[in-house]
Each structure stands twice: as structure tokens, then as C-alpha cells.
Write a protein that holds these residues in place. Structure first.
Motif, short mmCIF file in Angstrom:
data_model
loop_
_atom_site.label_atom_id
_atom_site.label_comp_id
_atom_site.label_asym_id
_atom_site.label_seq_id
_atom_site.Cartn_x
_atom_site.Cartn_y
_atom_site.Cartn_z
N TYR A 25 -3.31 2.36 -2.68
CA TYR A 25 -1.88 2.64 -2.69
C TYR A 25 -1.68 4.14 -2.50
O TYR A 25 -2.31 4.95 -3.18
CB TYR A 25 -1.23 2.20 -4.00
N THR A 59 0.81 -1.22 0.00
CA THR A 59 0.00 0.00 0.00
C THR A 59 0.84 1.27 0.00
O THR A 59 0.31 2.37 -0.04
CB THR A 59 -0.93 0.02 1.23
N ASP A 114 -8.28 6.18 1.10
CA ASP A 114 -7.49 4.95 1.20
C ASP A 114 -6.51 4.78 0.05
O ASP A 114 -5.77 3.80 0.00
CB ASP A 114 -8.42 3.74 1.26
#
Length: 384
Positions: A141, A45, A157
Motif C-alpha cells: 500500500y 494499493t 512496493d
């Protein structure tokens, strides 16, 4: 150099035919590049999950390839961006269907899930980025420069992040049009009969969708109500002013679309591209319909080259990547932060069309509502 992103949605039919011919679309070989150096690239991520940028570069180079889709080389400086990435990292970019639409990209993710030929990364109109996130198509990511991107320009996110954009504008060939229109209201004047075009179908093309949204704002609509924009184009067609030819660099150069509603960075690019070729392209950002939009980057959660996909994001949102958008007259998402830090390409920034005020953007819910209204009403408006 700065071609219009027609993005005609032909992918679904083509893919269906290919499946019939090959009889094996559901069983294409899968990539084996889900991990590198002990790191599960598909689960990463942030660059920290790889142990730093050098490790990410190492993992991406092992994969060796990046699959992209619907990235026109002559759109917002993509040709230079792609070449710079390939030269810098030695990773080959395979760019399929460069004139495809945002809907083509989403279709490719869905129909090629688990296949090596699936797209790794996506460049999408905001409404498509939001709907794809809701469907769970993207991998979260956060790039290293995450904090330089305004909160309203990214999914919290990191499922999608706005990268570059601009304002809806009216381009006009002053060599063929005596007085170029400056506003949406002007476009209804009888002297523009058969001349006013969009860059694509607004139910499939992000730029055309934005053109209808801008027309809505110019005609009493709002982010909550795109219907006045649909009605405006219905009136434009009824008046005989709407040109059904979708504008591209070729149609502009040939004089087939002497007035084109499109992004300012494309229209300004045309002015440079066709200078000295008999086209005197003028650009106006209509004061009655100020509408800005950014294109979003996202990573396919099932990307066959997950490390290369994440390196591509890091490159695009780096200072070098953001300044490359500026060279194509697009406004990078990190422009404000880069200006404050003194890292912006000042000469390129000075060439951007001047627009007063701070841009505002529809929410995901508003964009979804507008997209639904277009799907339900555009065909009727054009048939009326």
C-alpha cells in the motif's frame, strides 16, 4: 508521558494457553469487511482504488474498528495519535498488548490468520519489517504522501514504510550517577557497576537490537558485523556493569536502571516526564556509536478491517500525523520534505537532540544477518 517500549515477548505462551482453554483458536469468526462500496479494500494499493480519501473514510467508518497491537500509549506520543485518529474518524482502536514486542506482532499475524481478532496494522523494528515482508505477511500500500518519504525508508512496493525513529542514546540519572557516561567506551568504567541497562532483549526488542548494533559500530564493527556489539555486552556483563533489569519508565523513576541505552526520543521524554520527581535525566547520543533506526508501518494482508487499516496509514503519514510524532521527540520519515515545504512543527523540531551527519541504515540483508547473529550469540554472551 514517554514510556519505554519494553515489548517483552509473552504472546506466544499466552496464545498457546488460550488455545488449550478455548479449544477453538483456529475457528474464530472471520470478518466480513473485505469490501466496501464495490471496492475490494484488501486489494487496494492506494487511496485512488477507493475513489479518493472521502470514499476510504466512508469504507473505514463502516468497519468501525481498527485492531492494533504493541502500541504503548506513552511511546513517541502514541496516546495523542490514537486519540486524534479516533476523534477525527469515529473509529474505535482496540490496542492489544501495548508493551508487546515486534516478534509478538509477527506471531499474532501468523497465528490469527483469518480471525477477526487478528491485528490490522503493525508497527515494527526494521529487521522484523523486512523479514515479515519476505514471508509475504503484508499488503502492499502506498500512502498519498508516498513521494515525501525517502526511497531508502520504504519497500518499493509499499509492503512496509518507515514512519518515525531516532538515534540510540545513553540516558543517565545525574541525581544518582556522579559523572554520566557520554560514549560506549565510558560504560565499561568501574564506577558504572550494575547500572547499565537495555530496553528489552535484543533478540526480540527493536530498541535493544539497535543498542547492540550501536555498540558494534563503537567497537570496530559495521552494518555487516554486529558481533563486536554482542562481545561488548559480554564484556559489560563480565565487568559487572550490565544490569539485567529491562528499563521502563517505572525502573527509571525508581532508580533501578540509572543508566539506560534507548532511543533518544524516549530518553529525552524521560527528562521531561520526571523533572521535579527527584530524577535528573541527562541524554547523550554517543559519538562513538552513531546508529539511527526507524520503526516501520505495515498492513496485515489478511487484516479483518482492511479499509480502516489503510486509513490509519494515510493518517500517520499525513502532515498532521508526522507532526504528532515530533511532539513525542521522534523524527518523522517525511521530516526533510516537510521542512522544505514549510509544514513542519518548527517548535517541536527544535527540541530534537542535535546529531551531526546524515543517518545511514543497514540493508535488509545486513539486518537479517545481524538478527541471526543475535539469535545465535546473545544468550552465550549473557551466560559468559
Amino acid at each position: 508521558m514517554f514510556a519505554s517500549r519494553t515489548r517483552v515477548a509473552a504472546f506466544t505462551t499466552t496464545a498457546a494457553v488460550a488455545c488449550l482453554v478455548l479449544a477453538a483458536c483456529g475457528s474464530a469468526p472471520q470478518s466480513s469487511s473485505g469490501s466496501a462500496g464495490g471496492t475490494d479494500a484488501k486489494a487496494a494499493t492506494s487511496v485512488a482504488d477507493f475513489g479518493g480519501l472521502d470514499k476510504l473514510v466512508e469504507a473505514a467508518k463502516k468497519e468501525g474498528t481498527l485492531h492494533t497491537i504493541a502500541l504503548p500509549p506513552d511511546w513517541a506520543n502514541y496516546a495523542e495519535i490514537i486519540k486524534t485518529f479516533e476523534d477525527k474518524y469515529g473509529i474505535k482502536i482496540e490496542n492489544e498488548n501495548p508493551d508487546g514486542s515486534s516478534s509478538d506482532e509477527i506471531n499474532a499475524v501468523k497465528t490469527r490468520k483469518g480471525q477477526d481478532r487478528a491485528p490490522d496494522v503493525l508497527d515494527l523494528g526494521q529487521s522484523f519489517a523486512a523479514s515479515g515482508a519476505q514471508e509475504g505477511l503484508y499488503a502492499p500500500y502506498k500512502v498519498a504522501t508516498w513521494d515525501s518519504i525517502p526511497a531508502e525508508q520504504k519497500d518499493p512496493d509499499g509492503k512496509w514504510v518507515n514512519d518515525y525513529g531516532g538515534y540510540v542514546s545513553i540516558g543517565c540519572d545525574a541525581a544518582k550517577v556522579t559523572v554520566c557516561p557520554q560514549t560506549f567506551a565510558d560504560l565499561l568504567k568501574p564506577e558504572y557497576k550494575g547500572q547499565v541497562a537495555l530496553n528489552g532483549n535484543p533478540t526480540k526488542s527493536g530498541s535493544a537490537y539497535a543498542g547492540v548494533y550501536a555498540a558494534a559500530i563503537a567497537n570496530g564493527g559495521s552494518f555487516d558485523d554486529i558481533q563486536p556489539g554482542i562481545d561488548f555486552f559480554g564484556k559489560l556483563k563480565a565487568a559487572g556493569n550490565f544490569n539485567p533489569v529491562e528499563s521502563t519508565p517505572a525502573t527509571v523513576e525508581k532508580g533501578e536502571t540509572p543508566i539506560s541505552i534507548d532511543w533518544d526520543y524516549l530518553n529525552v521524554g524521560y527528562a521531561d516526564e520526571f523533572k521535579g520527581k527527584g530524577v535528573d535525566w541527562k541524554v547523550a547520543v554517543p559519538a562513538d556509536g552513531i546508529f539511527a533506526q526507524y520503526y516501520s508501518q505495515a498492513i496485515n494482508k489478511d487484516a479483518p478491517h482492511p479499509a480502516a487499516a489503510r486509513l490509519w496509514q494515510e493518517f500517520l503519514f499525513s502532515t498532521d500525523g508526522q507532526n504528532l510524532w515530533l511532539k513525542g521527540y521522534a523524527r518523522p520519515a517525511a521530516l526533510t520534505a516537510m521542512t522544505a515545504a514549510g509544514t513542519v512543527d518548527a517548535a517541536a523540531a527544535a527540541k530534537l537532540p542535535k546529531v551531526e551527519g546524515t543517518p545511514k541504515f543497514p540493508s535488509e540483508a545486513q539486518a537479517a544477518k545481524a538478527k541471526e547473529a543475535l539469535a545465535n550469540g546473545w544468550a552465550a554472551a549473557m551466560a559468559g
